[in-house]
Design an enzyme around this catalytic site. Structure first.
Site, PDB file in Angstrom:
ATOM      1  N   SER A 101       0.812  -1.214   0.000  1.00  0.00           N
ATOM      2  CA  SER A 101       0.000   0.000   0.000  1.00  0.00           C
ATOM      3  C   SER A 101       0.848   1.268   0.000  1.00  0.00           C
ATOM      4  O   SER A 101       1.605   1.520  -0.928  1.00  0.00           O
ATOM      5  CB  SER A 101      -0.965  -0.048   1.191  1.00  0.00           C
ATOM      6  OG  SER A 101      -1.926   0.963   1.127  1.00  0.00           O
ATOM      7  N   ASP A 244      -1.030   1.354  -4.085  1.00  0.00           N
ATOM      8  CA  ASP A 244      -1.873   0.334  -4.719  1.00  0.00           C
ATOM      9  C   ASP A 244      -3.218   0.894  -5.152  1.00  0.00           C
ATOM     10  O   ASP A 244      -4.111   0.142  -5.539  1.00  0.00           O
ATOM     11  CB  ASP A 244      -2.055  -0.883  -3.814  1.00  0.00           C
ATOM     12  CG  ASP A 244      -2.850  -0.576  -2.550  1.00  0.00           C
ATOM     13  OD1 ASP A 244      -2.848   0.585  -2.123  1.00  0.00           O
ATOM     14  OD2 ASP A 244      -3.458  -1.504  -1.990  1.00  0.00           O
ATOM     15  N   ASP A 246      -5.794   2.153  -3.726  1.00  0.00           N
ATOM     16  CA  ASP A 246      -7.069   1.894  -3.042  1.00  0.00           C
ATOM     17  C   ASP A 246      -7.459   3.050  -2.122  1.00  0.00           C
ATOM     18  O   ASP A 246      -8.485   3.002  -1.454  1.00  0.00           O
ATOM     19  CB  ASP A 246      -7.042   0.569  -2.269  1.00  0.00           C
ATOM     20  CG  ASP A 246      -6.128   0.588  -1.053  1.00  0.00           C
ATOM     21  OD1 ASP A 246      -5.306   1.522  -0.929  1.00  0.00           O
ATOM     22  OD2 ASP A 246      -6.219  -0.350  -0.231  1.00  0.00           O
TER      23      ASP A 246
END
Length: 447
Positions: A101, A244, A246
């Protein structure tokens, strides 16, 4: 029961130190055995971000899955939400995202998704953990039953089309200049392309990954570069994803950051206006600003709180029927569309509100004045600093001082050896003094 490998967001660690090729191999074998039930050919999709160690972990996972008879579809660098979406679309038994992440490049992780596209439950992760340390060699596939691996073509186009379908067919962003910062991460191809296809005038930064520059001075955790570029090119809005993709934060036309709390308010109010806000409320974590809660109450929108972590937000959303949730950090979950936080989809929803309002982002997206909130971190090498008696005493004193004026939240990170100390209240000086007192003692104990 404590877990050895899985944290709050899958298996995570320093590449080639705690997260080795051997561990990735065993995760693949164990997860493959858990999800290989029935007589049909089993399938797993694997995506990754742009970290150098992604190649090593990807190959180890492929070896693990194929050795127990699962076929593998390789997606290459894609956002985490694309893995959830393609797991369902490809009727796969399992989805895997290789990413840490927003962490630096030398960390990496393995996130697992079930056939429904949602992250695995704690119970299933515990099953996998138990198998990781077992002698799995006795359960390997017969030579004729070893799995195959292939690269799936057209992955980026599939995800872009999916993201665009979350908007009305006639929605365009003509005349809107957008700076998008992809953190040199998984969204570096899809985000600029999707925005361009929707008519935006796109300026891109953080789109030159080299394996080691993911999240380095770019992305949602380092918005200074985006703010500067927005001002430089006189853009209408800036969009920053993390490694990532998100999570997302926004920068307005003045270069000011708009965090996840403000974005949740923007989306929830828009959904309510359109009659599609489920339960007339949203789900956020204990880290979300008290100002958000007060503002939403004035708009007739309730706020349900959970522990920190997008998985807990999503669990509450699924259990109680909410369709909007997220975190202050920029994980925005819109369950009408996605099975996890989706930075691009959330950004498109915010852009749609901006286009519809026809006003500057600074007016549209700054929905409330947040209460002063101080968040500081203390890194520790080992042990349990929060159990130290001196730490307990200073925390009790801090809570007493803030009792009628705000709140104090102290928690260990679920993904790294860090203790987060957050104070919030109407009096900024008081909050800062309280947080600093706690930090001072924690640092001495952790040293």
């Amino acid at each position: 029961m404590s877990r050895r490998y899985f944290g709050t967001d899958g298996v995570r660690g320093r590449a080639n130190a705690t997260l080795t090729a051997d561990l990735a191999l065993r995760v693949g074998m164990a997860a493959g055995l858990i999800f290989q039930r029935g007589e049909y050919r089993h399938r797993v999709v694997i995506g990754k971000d742009t970290r150098l160690s992604g190649y090593m972990i990807e190959n180890a996972l492929v070896a693990g899955f194929t050795s127990v008879g699962m076929d593998v579809l390789l997606l290459g660098p894609v956002p985490t939400p694309a893995v959830g979406m393609l797991t369902r679309s490809m009727r796969a038994d399992l989805g895997v995202m290789i990413s840490a992440s927003h962490n630096p490049f030398d960390d990496n992780g393995i996130k697992l998704f079930g056939p429904d596209g949602f992250k695995l439950s704690d119970e299933v992760e515990r099953e996998i953990e138990e198998l990781i340390d077992e002698d799995i060699a006795k359960r390997l596939a017969k030579p004729a039953e070893i799995g195959r691996a292939k690269r799936l073509e057209g992955v980026h186009a599939r995800y872009i089309e999916y993201a665009k379908r979350t908007l009305p067919r006639d929605q365009t962003f003509d005349g809107i200049r957008v700076v998008v910062d992809c953190a040199n991460g998984a969204g570096y191809k899809v985000a600029p392309e999707a925005l361009w296809e929707l008519g935006a005038d796109v300026v891109s930064i953080g789109v030159e990954p080299d394996g080691m520059n993911i999240n380095r001075d770019v992305g949602s955790t380092s918005p200074a570069a985006l703010s500067a570029k927005v001002r430089e090119v006189r853009a209408d809005i800036g969009i920053a994803l993390d490694g990532d993709a998100d999570r997302v934060i926004i920068v307005d036309e003045k270069g000011h950051v708009v965090d996840g709390d403000q974005l949740m308010a923007v989306v929830a109010e828009s959904f309510k206006e359109d009659g599609r806000l489920a339960r007339s409320g949203l789900v956020a974590t204990v880290m979300s600003n008290l100002g958000l809660e007060r503002h939403l109450a004035g708009e007739g929108i309730s706020l349900a709180r959970t522990a920190v972590g997008d998985r807990y937000v999503l669990e509450r959303m699924r259990a109680d029927g909410y369709n909007v949730g997220g975190e202050q950090s920029g994980h925005i979950i819109l369950s009408d569309y996605s099975t996890t936080g989706d930075g691009l989809v959330a950004a498109l929803q915010v852009l749609a509100v901006v286009a519809r309002r026809g006003k500057p982002v600074s007016e549209v997206c700054h929905r409330f004045d947040p209460l002063p909130q101080i968040l500081k971190n203390v890194r520790y090498a080992s042990g349990r600093p929060l159990e130290d008696e001196k730490v307990k005493i200073v925390i009790a004193d801090a809570e007493r001082r803030l009792a009628n004026h705000g709140r104090l939240l102290i928690r260990p990170s679920g993904t790294e050896p860090v203790i987060r100390v957050m104070g919030e209240g109407d009096d900024r000086d008081l909050v800062e003094n309280v947080v600093d007192d706690v930090i001072d003692v924690l640092q001495k104990v952790a040293a």
